[in-house]
Design a protein around this motif. Structure first.
Motif, short mmCIF file in Angstrom:
data_model
loop_
_atom_site.label_atom_id
_atom_site.label_comp_id
_atom_site.label_asym_id
_atom_site.label_seq_id
_atom_site.Cartn_x
_atom_site.Cartn_y
_atom_site.Cartn_z
N ASP A 328 -8.11 14.47 10.89
CA ASP A 328 -9.08 13.92 9.94
C ASP A 328 -8.32 13.15 8.89
O ASP A 328 -7.60 13.71 8.06
CB ASP A 328 -9.89 15.05 9.31
CG ASP A 328 -11.04 14.51 8.47
OD1 ASP A 328 -11.29 13.28 8.53
OD2 ASP A 328 -11.66 15.31 7.74
N GLU A 329 -8.49 11.84 8.88
CA GLU A 329 -7.69 10.98 8.00
C GLU A 329 -8.50 10.57 6.78
O GLU A 329 -9.73 10.47 6.83
CB GLU A 329 -7.26 9.73 8.77
CG GLU A 329 -6.40 10.03 9.98
CD GLU A 329 -6.13 8.78 10.79
OE1 GLU A 329 -5.08 8.17 10.55
OE2 GLU A 329 -6.98 8.42 11.62
N PRO A 330 -7.80 10.31 5.69
CA PRO A 330 -8.49 9.84 4.49
C PRO A 330 -8.93 8.39 4.65
O PRO A 330 -8.47 7.68 5.56
CB PRO A 330 -7.43 9.98 3.39
CG PRO A 330 -6.13 9.85 4.12
CD PRO A 330 -6.35 10.49 5.45
N PRO A 331 -9.81 7.92 3.79
CA PRO A 331 -10.26 6.52 3.87
C PRO A 331 -9.09 5.56 3.72
O PRO A 331 -8.09 5.86 3.08
CB PRO A 331 -11.25 6.40 2.72
CG PRO A 331 -11.69 7.80 2.43
CD PRO A 331 -10.53 8.67 2.73
N GLU A 332 -9.27 4.40 4.30
CA GLU A 332 -8.26 3.35 4.23
C GLU A 332 -8.80 2.17 3.45
O GLU A 332 -9.93 1.73 3.67
CB GLU A 332 -7.85 2.89 5.63
CG GLU A 332 -7.13 3.95 6.44
CD GLU A 332 -6.74 3.42 7.82
OE1 GLU A 332 -7.14 2.27 8.14
OE2 GLU A 332 -6.07 4.15 8.56
N PHE A 333 -7.98 1.69 2.50
CA PHE A 333 -8.37 0.52 1.70
C PHE A 333 -8.13 -0.74 2.50
O PHE A 333 -7.15 -0.86 3.23
CB PHE A 333 -7.57 0.48 0.40
CG PHE A 333 -8.03 1.46 -0.64
CD1 PHE A 333 -9.08 1.14 -1.49
CD2 PHE A 333 -7.43 2.70 -0.75
CE1 PHE A 333 -9.51 2.04 -2.44
CE2 PHE A 333 -7.85 3.59 -1.71
CZ PHE A 333 -8.89 3.27 -2.56
N ARG A 334 -9.05 -1.69 2.31
CA ARG A 334 -8.93 -3.00 2.96
C ARG A 334 -9.21 -4.07 1.92
O ARG A 334 -10.37 -4.21 1.50
CB ARG A 334 -9.92 -3.11 4.13
CG ARG A 334 -9.66 -2.05 5.20
CD ARG A 334 -10.63 -2.21 6.34
NE ARG A 334 -10.43 -1.17 7.36
CZ ARG A 334 -11.15 -1.08 8.46
NH1 ARG A 334 -12.12 -1.96 8.69
NH2 ARG A 334 -10.92 -0.11 9.33
N PRO A 335 -8.26 -4.83 1.50
CA PRO A 335 -6.81 -4.67 1.73
C PRO A 335 -6.27 -3.47 0.97
O PRO A 335 -6.91 -3.00 0.04
CB PRO A 335 -6.23 -5.98 1.20
CG PRO A 335 -7.18 -6.38 0.13
CD PRO A 335 -8.54 -5.96 0.60
#
Length: 750
Positions: A328-335
């Motif tokens: 379970d991964e944390p959210p990823e920022f884009r960018p």
């Protein structure tokens, strides 16, 4: 010698194996008639010990075996003497006896132990090393020292040159991996190897050195590893190692990824100590994108030998399969990061920018946003928790803070433990909201004899704003200086202005100070301005233009003192000021103390008289408590003898009631002496002035008393009525105490 038969001195004597007393040769004189009248003698090396001579015949005998290897020749001297008179009949003659060599020394290998080396797979005849034997026999006589070499053991693999002793390979298939050393026995024989020659032998150790003739080989063809998708870049996944039969640097290998399904997600490096291939994460992994990666790892020799290198055989490959495990991964920022800009005059609530983060898992959970409070302590910005829009929550000021660094958090709405961060930089864009100002409160000086057009001062400007196109300032005299005819202002086109004189000469008696208002305008938009004042003082100057003095002004131009001297002068002035303040403080403290005591009793000038003059005008007061303490101590002494307590620290009120019938003044005198002694013996206590200033003079002093107390009449203003019935007695005591000062009126010192 001429009288002896020639050639005798060079005759050979004997060899090592000759028996003792063997007749070798003789000497003979031409004048010897055989009648025995001549006696032959010898002297020199070995005469009388190794060599003996027959006195009658001149025959020379050797008494012991001779060794040429120890001594090759002997030098002797021969004499012919008259037997009767012992007179020399012939001049003394010198001759040399040479020792003839025989083959009595075997060859010896003096350079041992011998250790040589040769590379494996070397061709036949490859030189390994050279051995050399030494024979102590005479190499110039016969074949006793002629040595030849041969191999006794190991001849199937090595040969030796019979003359030079060079050992060479006899076969071409020496393999270090099969046998890495050989023991070869080499023999040396003198007499050129003929029958009867002597021989010696030595053992030669020949080490077979390695060449890179074996390729690396993986012990298995497939390896499997697993790694979680959240593993950071650089995480070690596993190790594989190829084996090599060679030794040393020939086993050094390098590994590389030959093929991979995953576009460079993994990296392989070589451990120089263990020669292992270290497989690590090279790019972030994503379970949702690819679950299994297949990597082909290839092993190559680092130092390949061109003689044995075959591209098909001197490298090996293995397949490595890496399974990515889901987490379970944390959210990823884009960018993942970015830069935002906002004008400093933006209103509260203005949107600065928007950050976006997504849940990388297949569930795609909603994301919530927040700003790390440690990076937003003044709460200048706020963020919408659902949209990620960053807005201003306070008015901005670029001059106060031109940059803001924020840490934005993104977390899953259902699991706030899954948090990711991104660093955001917000740049505050400048607007022209600060007027330009003079860089400093300028002051200038002008000489009285200044000429028109003379430069007085150069003026620069500071502006807290920072326009993107740069600053551009305009200078002019303020409207209130429109009537100025003394100075002119010139804009020198470099954001600076110059002030010049406009008229010849000034008179500081008429006017010694000019205030010149200067208006500065920036380039906007909008254009802002401010007015600064240049103070110009009129001063007297010498012929070179150096300022000498200015009228009633504090303007000083130092031309003779260095900065160090000025600093030293300033330090001295500060020290003097501190000393003066300290003295004034001490005096004020002393006067305050005296004033407080005077408030308690205004009549304490009864016991203090510090100078001879003044008379009734002397009103300098002293602590009345000394006399009051005196009474208390005096009473204790009267009651308790010499062991009375010390003077009390607090004031004691004089007793009320009938006085004692008669005072014993001897006790008073003893009391003063005792206190003076105590003060003299205690170095930590200051002198007790109330007793040391006035001594008990006693009755009948020749000089009259200097105290004003004794001269006052009973009707004077110094009245002791307040003492009650103790008044008369106290007057007597005070008069007695103040009759004179020690050392001044002839009285005795206390």
């Amino acid at each position: 010698m001429n009288a002896f038969r020639t050639g005798f001195a060079l005759w050979p004597l004997a060899s090592l194996h000759l028996p003792s007393f063997l007749l070798s040769n003789k000497i003979h004189s031409d004048s010897d008639e055989g009648d025995g009248s001549i006696k032959y003698t010898i002297s020199g090396e070995g005469a009388g010990t190794i060599f003996l001579i027959d006195e009658l015949t001149g025959d020379i005998h050797a008494t012991e075996r001779l060794d040429r290897e120890q001594k090759t020749f002997y030098t002797l001297r021969a004499q012919a003497r008259d037997r009767q008179t012992d007179r020399l009949l012939e001049p003394e003659s010198e001759f040399v006896i040479k020792v003839q060599d025989i083959n009595d020394s075997e060859p010896r290998f003096l350079g041992g132990p011998y250790i040589g080396s040769v590379a494996e797979l070397s061709p036949i005849g490859t030189s390994v090393m050279q051995v050399m034997a030494s024979d102590e026999d005479d190499p110039t006589y016969g074949s006793s020292a002629r040595v030849v070499y041969s191999v006794l053991e190991g001849e199937q693999h090595f040969t030796v040159d019979s003359k030079t002793g060079v050992i060479r390979t006899a076969v071409a298939n020496l393999d270090r991996e099969t046998q890495d050393r050989y023991e070869v026995v080499v023999r040396a024989t003198d007499m050129a190897g003929q029958l009867g020659g002597l021989s010696g032998s030595t053992t030669v150790t020949i080490v077979i050195t390695d060449v890179n003739d074996n390729p690396p080989r993986f012990p298995q063809k497939m390896y499997q590893f697993s790694i979680v998708e959240s593993a950071p870049v650089g995480t070690l996944i596993g190790c594989v190692k190829a084996e090599d039969s060679d030794v040393g640097e020939n086993t050094d290998m390098t590994y590389q990824i030959k093929a991979e399904e995953g576009l460079g997600a993994f990296r392989v490096t070589t451990d120089s100590d263990t020669q292992e291939a270290l497989i690590s994460v090279h790019k972030p992994l994503n379970f949702e994108a690819q679950e299994i990666h297949t990597v082909v790892v290839e092993a190559l020799n680092k130092f390949a030998d061109p003689r044995f290198m075959d591209l098909g055989t001197f490298r090996d490959q293995a397949i490595v399969r890496v399974t990515v495990l889901d987490v379970d991964e944390p959210p990823e920022f884009r960018p993942p990061d970015g830069l935002m800009e906002v004008q400093e005059d933006a209103l509260v609530g203005a949107v600065v920018g928007v950050v976006t983060a997504l849940d990388p898992d297949a569930a795609n959970n909603p994301v919530r946003y927040a700003i790390d409070s440690t990076t937003n302590q003044e709460q200048i910005f706020d963020i919408d928790p659902e949209t990620g829009a960053i807005v201003t929550s306070k008015l901005l000021d670029r001059e106060t803070a031109g940059w803001h660094n924020l840490t934005v958090l993104a977390m899953e709405a259902d699991n706030q433990g899954q948090v990711s961060r991104t660093f955001l930089r917000i740049r505050i864009l400048d607007v022209n909201d600060n007027p330009p100002e003079l860089a400093t409160p300028y002051e200038a000086a002008v000489c009285e004899d200044a000429k028109p057009g003379q430069l007085i001062q150069t003026i620069s400007v500071v502006d807290r704003d920072e326009p993107q196109s740069g600053h551009r300032f305009y200078f002019t005299l303020a409207p209130e200086a429109s009537g100025n005819h003394h100075f002119s202002l010139l804009d020198i086109q470099d954001n600076m202005a110059a002030v010049h004189t406009q008229r010849p000469g000034f008179n500081r008696q008429e006017q010694d100070l000019f205030l010149l208002p200067i208006l500065v305008v920036d380039s906007g938009p909008p254009a802002l301005s401010s007015t600064g004042t240049l103070t110009i003082r009129v001063c007297g100057c010498d012929s070179s233009g150096a300022i000498q003095s200015c009228n009633t002004t504090a303007y000083v131009v130092s031309t003779s003192l260095s900065p160090g001297a000025l600093i030293a002068l300033l330090v001295c002035v500060l020290i003097l000021i501190v000393l003066v303040l300290l003295i004034l403080t001490l005096k004020r403290h002393q006067k305050g103390h005296l004033a407080s005591e005077e408030d308690e009793d205004m009549r304490d000038n009864v016991i203090k008289y510090n100078d001879e003059g003044g008379g009734e005008q002397d009103t300098e007061a002293y602590d009345m408590s000394a006399l009051r303490s005196l009474y208390g101590d005096f009473r204790e002494t009267k009651e308790g003898g010499e062991g009375g307590s010390p003077l009390p620290s607090e004031l004691l009120a004089l007793p009320q009631g009938p006085p004692p019938p008669e005072l014993d003044f001897s006790l008073f005198r003893d009391y003063i002496s005792r206190k003076v002694g105590q003060a003299d013996q205690d170095p930590s206590v200051p002198p007790y002035d109330s007793f040391q200033t006035y001594a008990f003079e006693g009755e009948g002093s020749p000089p009259a008393s200097l105290s004003s107390i004794a001269s006052r009449s009973s009707g004077s203003e110094q009245d002791f009525a307040y003492l009650g019935s103790w008044g008369p007695r106290f007057r007597q005591l005070a008069a007695l105490y103040a009759r004179g000062r020690p050392g001044e009126d002839g009285g005795e010192d206390s």
